[in-house]
Design a protein around this motif. Structure first.
Motif, PDB file in Angstrom:
ATOM      1  N   THR A 216     -23.432 -14.821 -58.337  1.00  0.00           N
ATOM      2  CA  THR A 216     -23.792 -16.080 -57.693  1.00  0.00           C
ATOM      3  C   THR A 216     -25.288 -16.308 -57.844  1.00  0.00           C
ATOM      4  O   THR A 216     -26.084 -15.367 -57.807  1.00  0.00           O
ATOM      5  CB  THR A 216     -23.429 -16.054 -56.194  1.00  0.00           C
ATOM      6  OG1 THR A 216     -24.122 -14.974 -55.560  1.00  0.00           O
ATOM      7  CG2 THR A 216     -21.940 -15.855 -56.016  1.00  0.00           C
ATOM      8  N   SER A 217     -25.671 -17.545 -58.013  1.00  0.00           N
ATOM      9  CA  SER A 217     -27.077 -17.893 -58.200  1.00  0.00           C
ATOM     10  C   SER A 217     -27.749 -18.144 -56.854  1.00  0.00           C
ATOM     11  O   SER A 217     -27.083 -18.495 -55.872  1.00  0.00           O
ATOM     12  CB  SER A 217     -27.202 -19.144 -59.082  1.00  0.00           C
ATOM     13  OG  SER A 217     -26.589 -18.934 -60.337  1.00  0.00           O
ATOM     14  N   PRO A 218     -29.069 -17.994 -56.791  1.00  0.00           N
ATOM     15  CA  PRO A 218     -29.783 -18.331 -55.545  1.00  0.00           C
ATOM     16  C   PRO A 218     -29.595 -19.804 -55.213  1.00  0.00           C
ATOM     17  O   PRO A 218     -29.427 -20.644 -56.102  1.00  0.00           O
ATOM     18  CB  PRO A 218     -31.247 -18.013 -55.879  1.00  0.00           C
ATOM     19  CG  PRO A 218     -31.202 -17.101 -57.052  1.00  0.00           C
ATOM     20  CD  PRO A 218     -29.976 -17.469 -57.823  1.00  0.00           C
ATOM     21  N   THR A 219     -29.629 -20.130 -53.939  1.00  0.00           N
ATOM     22  CA  THR A 219     -29.466 -21.519 -53.517  1.00  0.00           C
ATOM     23  C   THR A 219     -30.805 -22.212 -53.292  1.00  0.00           C
ATOM     24  O   THR A 219     -30.829 -23.415 -53.037  1.00  0.00           O
ATOM     25  CB  THR A 219     -28.645 -21.585 -52.216  1.00  0.00           C
ATOM     26  OG1 THR A 219     -29.300 -20.818 -51.198  1.00  0.00           O
ATOM     27  CG2 THR A 219     -27.254 -21.029 -52.432  1.00  0.00           C
ATOM     28  N   VAL A 220     -31.905 -21.471 -53.379  1.00  0.00           N
ATOM     29  CA  VAL A 220     -33.242 -22.048 -53.223  1.00  0.00           C
ATOM     30  C   VAL A 220     -34.150 -21.486 -54.309  1.00  0.00           C
ATOM     31  O   VAL A 220     -33.858 -20.450 -54.906  1.00  0.00           O
ATOM     32  CB  VAL A 220     -33.856 -21.740 -51.837  1.00  0.00           C
ATOM     33  CG1 VAL A 220     -33.066 -22.395 -50.732  1.00  0.00           C
ATOM     34  CG2 VAL A 220     -33.960 -20.239 -51.610  1.00  0.00           C
ATOM     35  N   VAL A 221     -35.230 -22.179 -54.559  1.00  0.00           N
ATOM     36  CA  VAL A 221     -36.238 -21.726 -55.528  1.00  0.00           C
ATOM     37  C   VAL A 221     -37.499 -21.363 -54.750  1.00  0.00           C
ATOM     38  O   VAL A 221     -38.077 -22.200 -54.060  1.00  0.00           O
ATOM     39  CB  VAL A 221     -36.553 -22.811 -56.579  1.00  0.00           C
ATOM     40  CG1 VAL A 221     -37.623 -22.317 -57.538  1.00  0.00           C
ATOM     41  CG2 VAL A 221     -35.286 -23.189 -57.333  1.00  0.00           C
ATOM     42  N   ILE A 222     -37.911 -20.104 -54.844  1.00  0.00           N
ATOM     43  CA  ILE A 222     -39.052 -19.592 -54.101  1.00  0.00           C
ATOM     44  C   ILE A 222     -40.127 -19.152 -55.085  1.00  0.00           C
ATOM     45  O   ILE A 222     -39.833 -18.664 -56.177  1.00  0.00           O
ATOM     46  CB  ILE A 222     -38.637 -18.394 -53.212  1.00  0.00           C
ATOM     47  CG1 ILE A 222     -37.502 -18.794 -52.272  1.00  0.00           C
ATOM     48  CG2 ILE A 222     -39.817 -17.853 -52.422  1.00  0.00           C
ATOM     49  CD1 ILE A 222     -37.877 -19.763 -51.197  1.00  0.00           C
ATOM     50  N   ALA A 223     -41.387 -19.332 -54.725  1.00  0.00           N
ATOM     51  CA  ALA A 223     -42.513 -18.900 -55.552  1.00  0.00           C
ATOM     52  C   ALA A 223     -42.435 -17.390 -55.781  1.00  0.00           C
ATOM     53  O   ALA A 223     -42.042 -16.642 -54.883  1.00  0.00           O
ATOM     54  CB  ALA A 223     -43.838 -19.258 -54.887  1.00  0.00           C
ATOM     55  N   PRO A 224     -42.802 -16.915 -56.982  1.00  0.00           N
ATOM     56  CA  PRO A 224     -42.713 -15.470 -57.296  1.00  0.00           C
ATOM     57  C   PRO A 224     -43.445 -14.583 -56.299  1.00  0.00           C
ATOM     58  O   PRO A 224     -42.956 -13.510 -55.948  1.00  0.00           O
ATOM     59  CB  PRO A 224     -43.350 -15.376 -58.695  1.00  0.00           C
ATOM     60  CG  PRO A 224     -43.145 -16.722 -59.291  1.00  0.00           C
ATOM     61  CD  PRO A 224     -43.247 -17.693 -58.156  1.00  0.00           C
ATOM     62  N   SER A 225     -44.613 -15.019 -55.842  1.00  0.00           N
ATOM     63  CA  SER A 225     -45.366 -14.197 -54.895  1.00  0.00           C
ATOM     64  C   SER A 225     -44.594 -14.015 -53.585  1.00  0.00           C
ATOM     65  O   SER A 225     -44.578 -12.928 -52.995  1.00  0.00           O
ATOM     66  CB  SER A 225     -46.726 -14.827 -54.609  1.00  0.00           C
ATOM     67  OG  SER A 225     -46.568 -16.142 -54.074  1.00  0.00           O
ATOM     68  N   LYS A 226     -43.924 -15.076 -53.136  1.00  0.00           N
ATOM     69  CA  LYS A 226     -43.142 -14.980 -51.907  1.00  0.00           C
ATOM     70  C   LYS A 226     -41.852 -14.191 -52.127  1.00  0.00           C
ATOM     71  O   LYS A 226     -41.365 -13.519 -51.211  1.00  0.00           O
ATOM     72  CB  LYS A 226     -42.826 -16.377 -51.378  1.00  0.00           C
ATOM     73  CG  LYS A 226     -44.051 -17.098 -50.827  1.00  0.00           C
ATOM     74  CD  LYS A 226     -43.684 -18.382 -50.122  1.00  0.00           C
ATOM     75  CE  LYS A 226     -44.904 -19.023 -49.477  1.00  0.00           C
ATOM     76  NZ  LYS A 226     -44.571 -20.243 -48.732  1.00  0.00           N
ATOM     77  N   LEU A 227     -41.308 -14.263 -53.338  1.00  0.00           N
ATOM     78  CA  LEU A 227     -40.130 -13.457 -53.649  1.00  0.00           C
ATOM     79  C   LEU A 227     -40.435 -11.973 -53.482  1.00  0.00           C
ATOM     80  O   LEU A 227     -39.632 -11.217 -52.924  1.00  0.00           O
ATOM     81  CB  LEU A 227     -39.661 -13.727 -55.086  1.00  0.00           C
ATOM     82  CG  LEU A 227     -38.830 -14.986 -55.346  1.00  0.00           C
ATOM     83  CD1 LEU A 227     -38.520 -15.111 -56.823  1.00  0.00           C
ATOM     84  CD2 LEU A 227     -37.545 -14.954 -54.536  1.00  0.00           C
TER      85      LEU A 227
END
Length: 306
Positions: A216-227
Protein backbone atom coordinates in the motif's frame (compact mmCIF):
# COMPACT_ATOMS: atom_id res chain seq x y z
CA UNK A 1 29.40 50.12 0.94
CA UNK A 2 27.52 52.67 -1.19
CA UNK A 3 24.31 50.63 -0.81
CA UNK A 4 24.75 50.42 2.98
CA UNK A 5 25.40 54.15 3.20
CA UNK A 6 22.28 54.91 1.16
CA UNK A 7 20.20 52.54 3.31
CA UNK A 8 21.45 54.11 6.51
CA UNK A 9 20.67 57.58 5.17
CA UNK A 10 17.14 56.50 4.23
CA UNK A 11 16.56 54.99 7.68
CA UNK A 12 17.87 58.15 9.37
CA UNK A 13 15.57 60.29 7.23
CA UNK A 14 12.58 58.14 8.15
CA UNK A 15 13.37 58.14 11.87
CA UNK A 16 14.08 61.90 12.15
CA UNK A 17 10.40 63.04 12.13
CA UNK A 18 9.51 60.36 14.71
CA UNK A 19 12.31 61.50 16.99
CA UNK A 20 11.13 65.12 16.68
CA UNK A 21 7.55 64.07 17.61
CA UNK A 22 8.83 62.14 20.65
CA UNK A 23 10.84 65.18 21.78
CA UNK A 24 7.77 67.42 21.39
CA UNK A 25 5.59 64.95 23.35
CA UNK A 26 8.17 64.73 26.16
CA UNK A 27 8.33 68.55 26.29
CA UNK A 28 4.52 68.76 26.51
CA UNK A 29 4.47 66.16 29.31
CA UNK A 30 7.05 68.12 31.28
CA UNK A 31 5.04 71.32 30.85
CA UNK A 32 1.87 69.52 32.01
CA UNK A 33 3.63 68.14 35.08
CA UNK A 34 4.94 71.59 35.95
CA UNK A 35 1.39 72.96 35.60
CA UNK A 36 0.05 70.16 37.84
CA UNK A 37 -1.91 68.40 35.11
CA UNK A 38 -1.73 64.59 35.10
CA UNK A 39 -1.87 62.84 31.77
CA UNK A 40 -4.82 60.44 31.35
CA UNK A 41 -3.93 56.74 31.25
CA UNK A 42 -4.60 54.88 27.99
CA UNK A 43 -8.08 53.43 27.71
CA UNK A 44 -8.46 49.69 28.02
CA UNK A 45 -10.86 49.59 25.10
CA UNK A 46 -8.34 51.27 22.82
CA UNK A 47 -7.42 48.68 20.16
CA UNK A 48 -3.86 49.92 19.69
CA UNK A 49 -3.23 49.80 23.42
CA UNK A 50 -4.63 46.30 23.87
CA UNK A 51 -2.66 44.95 20.91
CA UNK A 52 0.58 46.45 22.16
CA UNK A 53 -0.14 45.07 25.61
CA UNK A 54 -0.64 41.59 24.23
CA UNK A 55 2.72 41.63 22.45
CA UNK A 56 4.87 43.71 24.78
CA UNK A 57 3.75 42.51 28.20
CA UNK A 58 4.97 39.16 29.50
CA UNK A 59 2.02 39.11 31.89
CA UNK A 60 -0.43 38.86 28.98
CA UNK A 61 1.31 35.70 27.76
CA UNK A 62 1.09 34.10 31.19
CA UNK A 63 -2.55 35.12 31.47
CA UNK A 64 -3.38 33.53 28.12
CA UNK A 65 -1.51 30.32 28.96
CA UNK A 66 -3.26 30.15 32.34
CA UNK A 67 -6.63 30.54 30.63
CA UNK A 68 -5.75 27.71 28.21
CA UNK A 69 -4.71 25.47 31.09
CA UNK A 70 -7.96 26.25 32.92
CA UNK A 71 -9.94 25.37 29.79
CA UNK A 72 -8.09 22.05 29.50
CA UNK A 73 -8.39 21.28 33.21
CA UNK A 74 -12.15 21.88 33.22
CA UNK A 75 -12.76 20.06 29.93
CA UNK A 76 -14.63 16.82 29.34
CA UNK A 77 -13.07 13.67 27.86
CA UNK A 78 -14.29 14.47 24.34
CA UNK A 79 -13.00 18.04 24.65
CA UNK A 80 -9.59 16.81 25.80
CA UNK A 81 -9.44 14.55 22.78
CA UNK A 82 -10.19 17.58 20.60
CA UNK A 83 -7.31 19.42 22.27
CA UNK A 84 -5.08 16.43 21.50
CA UNK A 85 -6.00 16.52 17.81
CA UNK A 86 -5.25 20.24 17.53
CA UNK A 87 -1.96 19.85 19.39
CA UNK A 88 -0.99 16.88 17.20
CA UNK A 89 -1.78 18.81 14.01
CA UNK A 90 0.24 21.89 15.04
CA UNK A 91 3.07 20.00 16.83
CA UNK A 92 2.28 21.58 20.21
CA UNK A 93 3.90 19.37 22.82
CA UNK A 94 3.10 21.88 25.58
CA UNK A 95 -0.64 21.40 25.00
CA UNK A 96 -0.22 17.63 24.89
CA UNK A 97 1.48 17.73 28.29
CA UNK A 98 -1.28 19.95 29.69
CA UNK A 99 -3.93 17.46 28.51
CA UNK A 100 -2.05 14.52 30.04
CA UNK A 101 -1.68 16.43 33.31
CA UNK A 102 -5.42 17.17 33.36
CA UNK A 103 -6.17 13.48 32.77
CA UNK A 104 -3.92 12.44 35.64
CA UNK A 105 -5.61 14.92 37.95
CA UNK A 106 -8.96 13.33 37.06
CA UNK A 107 -7.53 9.82 37.63
CA UNK A 108 -8.12 9.09 33.97
CA UNK A 109 -6.03 6.51 32.16
CA UNK A 110 -3.89 7.96 29.39
CA UNK A 111 -4.47 4.77 27.42
CA UNK A 112 -8.23 5.43 27.50
CA UNK A 113 -7.63 8.99 26.36
CA UNK A 114 -5.43 7.94 23.43
CA UNK A 115 -6.61 4.50 22.34
CA UNK A 116 -10.15 3.78 23.59
CA UNK A 117 -11.82 5.45 20.63
CA UNK A 118 -14.96 4.91 18.60
CA UNK A 119 -14.79 3.90 14.96
CA UNK A 120 -15.51 7.48 13.87
CA UNK A 121 -12.68 9.07 15.88
CA UNK A 122 -9.18 9.57 14.48
CA UNK A 123 -6.33 8.81 16.91
CA UNK A 124 -4.11 11.78 17.77
CA UNK A 125 -0.98 9.86 16.71
CA UNK A 126 -2.42 9.35 13.22
CA UNK A 127 -3.04 13.11 12.93
CA UNK A 128 0.51 13.91 14.09
CA UNK A 129 1.96 11.52 11.50
CA UNK A 130 -0.22 12.88 8.69
CA UNK A 131 0.92 16.47 9.40
CA UNK A 132 4.60 15.64 9.92
CA UNK A 133 4.50 16.72 13.58
CA UNK A 134 7.67 14.95 14.68
CA UNK A 135 7.75 16.21 18.28
CA UNK A 136 4.09 15.45 18.89
CA UNK A 137 4.48 11.97 17.38
CA UNK A 138 7.42 11.22 19.69
CA UNK A 139 5.47 12.46 22.71
CA UNK A 140 2.34 10.46 21.84
CA UNK A 141 4.31 7.27 21.21
CA UNK A 142 6.14 7.70 24.50
CA UNK A 143 2.82 8.12 26.31
CA UNK A 144 1.51 4.84 24.86
CA UNK A 145 -0.46 5.78 21.75
CA UNK A 146 -1.19 2.62 19.76
CA UNK A 147 0.14 3.01 16.19
CA UNK A 148 -1.55 -0.20 15.01
CA UNK A 149 -5.11 1.15 15.33
CA UNK A 150 -7.07 1.18 12.05
CA UNK A 151 -9.98 3.66 12.04
CA UNK A 152 -12.76 2.18 9.94
CA UNK A 153 -15.52 4.79 9.69
CA UNK A 154 -13.95 8.17 10.46
CA UNK A 155 -16.12 11.27 10.30
CA UNK A 156 -13.61 13.80 8.91
CA UNK A 157 -12.98 15.51 5.59
CA UNK A 158 -9.70 13.65 4.97
CA UNK A 159 -11.46 10.29 5.23
CA UNK A 160 -9.25 8.47 2.71
CA UNK A 161 -6.13 9.61 4.55
CA UNK A 162 -6.99 7.72 7.74
CA UNK A 163 -9.56 5.04 7.00
CA UNK A 164 -8.17 1.53 7.42
CA UNK A 165 -4.61 2.82 7.89
CA UNK A 166 -2.19 2.50 10.77
CA UNK A 167 -0.12 5.47 11.86
CA UNK A 168 2.93 4.00 10.10
CA UNK A 169 1.07 3.24 6.83
CA UNK A 170 -0.21 6.82 6.52
CA UNK A 171 3.34 8.07 6.03
CA UNK A 172 5.44 5.08 4.92
CA UNK A 173 2.91 2.75 3.28
CA UNK A 174 2.84 -0.92 4.20
CA UNK A 175 2.32 -4.53 3.23
CA UNK A 176 -1.20 -5.96 3.35
CA UNK A 177 -1.62 -9.73 3.70
CA UNK A 178 -5.04 -11.22 2.99
CA UNK A 179 -6.06 -14.87 3.34
CA UNK A 180 -8.98 -16.49 1.53
CA UNK A 181 -10.35 -19.97 2.11
CA UNK A 182 -12.01 -22.09 -0.58
CA UNK A 183 -13.92 -25.27 0.05
CA UNK A 184 -14.24 -28.03 -2.53
CA UNK A 185 -16.42 -31.11 -2.28
CA UNK A 186 -15.39 -34.45 -3.81
CA UNK A 187 -17.37 -37.67 -4.05
CA UNK A 188 -15.60 -40.78 -2.72
CA UNK A 189 -15.20 -43.87 -4.87
CA UNK A 190 -16.95 -47.10 -3.95
CA UNK A 191 -14.73 -49.67 -2.23
CA UNK A 192 -15.33 -53.28 -3.47
CA UNK A 193 -14.34 -56.53 -1.76
CA UNK A 194 -14.70 -60.26 -2.53
CA UNK A 195 -18.12 -60.73 -0.97
CA UNK A 196 -19.43 -57.18 -0.48
CA UNK A 197 -19.11 -53.63 -1.60
CA UNK A 198 -18.72 -50.75 0.85
CA UNK A 199 -18.85 -47.04 0.14
CA UNK A 200 -16.82 -44.59 2.16
CA UNK A 201 -18.49 -41.25 3.04
CA UNK A 202 -20.07 -39.91 -0.10
CA UNK A 203 -18.69 -36.36 0.15
CA UNK A 204 -15.37 -35.09 1.45
CA UNK A 205 -14.65 -31.39 1.92
CA UNK A 206 -11.20 -30.03 1.07
CA UNK A 207 -10.33 -26.56 2.29
CA UNK A 208 -7.55 -24.61 0.59
CA UNK A 209 -6.17 -21.36 1.97
CA UNK A 210 -4.71 -18.77 -0.38
CA UNK A 211 -2.57 -15.96 0.97
CA UNK A 212 -1.94 -12.86 -1.12
CA UNK A 213 0.43 -10.03 -0.31
CA UNK A 214 0.14 -6.47 -1.66
CA UNK A 215 1.84 -3.19 -0.92
CA UNK A 216 0.00 0.00 0.00
CA UNK A 217 1.21 3.50 -0.79
CA UNK A 218 1.42 6.37 1.72
CA UNK A 219 -1.69 8.54 1.86
CA UNK A 220 0.25 11.78 2.46
CA UNK A 221 3.43 13.36 1.12
CA UNK A 222 5.86 14.46 3.84
CA UNK A 223 9.17 16.33 3.49
CA UNK A 224 12.22 13.99 3.69
CA UNK A 225 13.56 15.70 6.80
CA UNK A 226 10.27 15.14 8.63
CA UNK A 227 10.11 11.55 7.39
CA UNK A 228 13.41 10.88 9.13
CA UNK A 229 12.10 12.50 12.28
CA UNK A 230 8.94 10.36 12.28
CA UNK A 231 10.94 7.20 11.64
CA UNK A 232 13.27 8.14 14.48
CA UNK A 233 10.25 8.52 16.78
CA UNK A 234 9.28 4.90 16.06
CA UNK A 235 12.79 3.48 16.42
CA UNK A 236 13.30 5.37 19.68
CA UNK A 237 10.08 3.91 21.09
CA UNK A 238 11.08 0.44 19.84
CA UNK A 239 14.42 0.65 21.65
CA UNK A 240 12.70 1.91 24.80
CA UNK A 241 10.23 -0.98 24.92
CA UNK A 242 12.97 -3.51 24.08
CA UNK A 243 15.08 -2.10 26.91
CA UNK A 244 12.19 -2.64 29.33
CA UNK A 245 11.21 -5.95 27.61
CA UNK A 246 7.63 -4.89 26.78
CA UNK A 247 6.60 -7.51 24.24
CA UNK A 248 3.03 -6.21 23.83
CA UNK A 249 4.27 -2.72 23.01
CA UNK A 250 6.81 -4.02 20.50
CA UNK A 251 4.03 -6.08 18.90
CA UNK A 252 1.95 -2.91 18.43
CA UNK A 253 4.83 -1.19 16.66
CA UNK A 254 5.42 -4.16 14.36
CA UNK A 255 1.71 -4.58 13.60
CA UNK A 256 1.58 -0.93 12.54
CA UNK A 257 4.01 -1.75 9.71
CA UNK A 258 7.43 -1.10 11.25
CA UNK A 259 9.93 -3.68 10.01
CA UNK A 260 12.04 -5.97 12.17
CA UNK A 261 14.92 -5.13 9.87
CA UNK A 262 14.76 -1.45 10.86
CA UNK A 263 18.36 -0.61 11.67
CA UNK A 264 19.47 1.51 14.60
CA UNK A 265 23.21 1.98 14.94
CA UNK A 266 23.89 -0.79 12.42
CA UNK A 267 21.71 -3.37 14.24
CA UNK A 268 18.17 -4.53 13.58
CA UNK A 269 15.54 -4.96 16.28
CA UNK A 270 16.32 -8.66 16.80
CA UNK A 271 19.97 -7.85 17.51
CA UNK A 272 18.92 -5.16 19.98
CA UNK A 273 16.67 -7.67 21.77
CA UNK A 274 19.71 -9.91 22.24
CA UNK A 275 21.97 -7.01 23.21
CA UNK A 276 19.52 -5.67 25.82
CA UNK A 277 18.47 -9.08 27.12
CA UNK A 278 14.81 -8.73 26.13
CA UNK A 279 13.79 -12.40 26.51
CA UNK A 280 10.04 -11.79 26.29
CA UNK A 281 10.44 -9.74 23.11
CA UNK A 282 12.65 -12.43 21.57
CA UNK A 283 10.10 -15.09 22.49
CA UNK A 284 7.36 -13.03 20.84
CA UNK A 285 9.53 -12.88 17.72
CA UNK A 286 9.88 -16.68 17.77
CA UNK A 287 13.52 -16.71 18.77
CA UNK A 288 15.15 -18.05 21.94
CA UNK A 289 17.63 -16.09 23.96
CA UNK A 290 21.23 -17.14 23.06
CA UNK A 291 21.94 -18.58 26.53
CA UNK A 292 18.86 -20.80 26.29
CA UNK A 293 19.91 -21.92 22.80
CA UNK A 294 23.35 -22.88 24.10
CA UNK A 295 21.81 -24.83 27.00
CA UNK A 296 19.53 -26.71 24.62
CA UNK A 297 22.51 -27.57 22.37
CA UNK A 298 24.47 -28.85 25.38
CA UNK A 299 21.53 -30.99 26.50
CA UNK A 300 21.22 -32.45 23.01
CA UNK A 301 24.95 -33.27 22.95
CA UNK A 302 24.69 -34.98 26.35
CA UNK A 303 21.74 -37.06 25.16
CA UNK A 304 23.70 -38.10 22.06
CA UNK A 305 26.68 -39.09 24.18
CA UNK A 306 24.47 -41.23 26.42
Amino acid sequence: KDIDAAANAAIAAAIAPLEEEEEEESDEEEEEKEAGIESAPPKEDDASYSSCESYDSDESYTDESEEEEEDITNSTLSERRSFLLLAAEHDRVDILKAVFTASEEKNESVSVLLNDLTEKEVPALHVAMAHGSTHAASCLLRMGADPSLRPTDVDVKEKKRYEGKTAWEIVFGGIMTTSTEEEEEEEAEEVKGWFFSRASPKVTTITTTTTTTSTTSPTVVIAPSKLEGLKHAFTAEALRCIGSDEEDRLKQLLESGMSLESEVGGRDLRDWCVELGAKSCLSMLGRDYPEEEEEEEEEEKEEEME
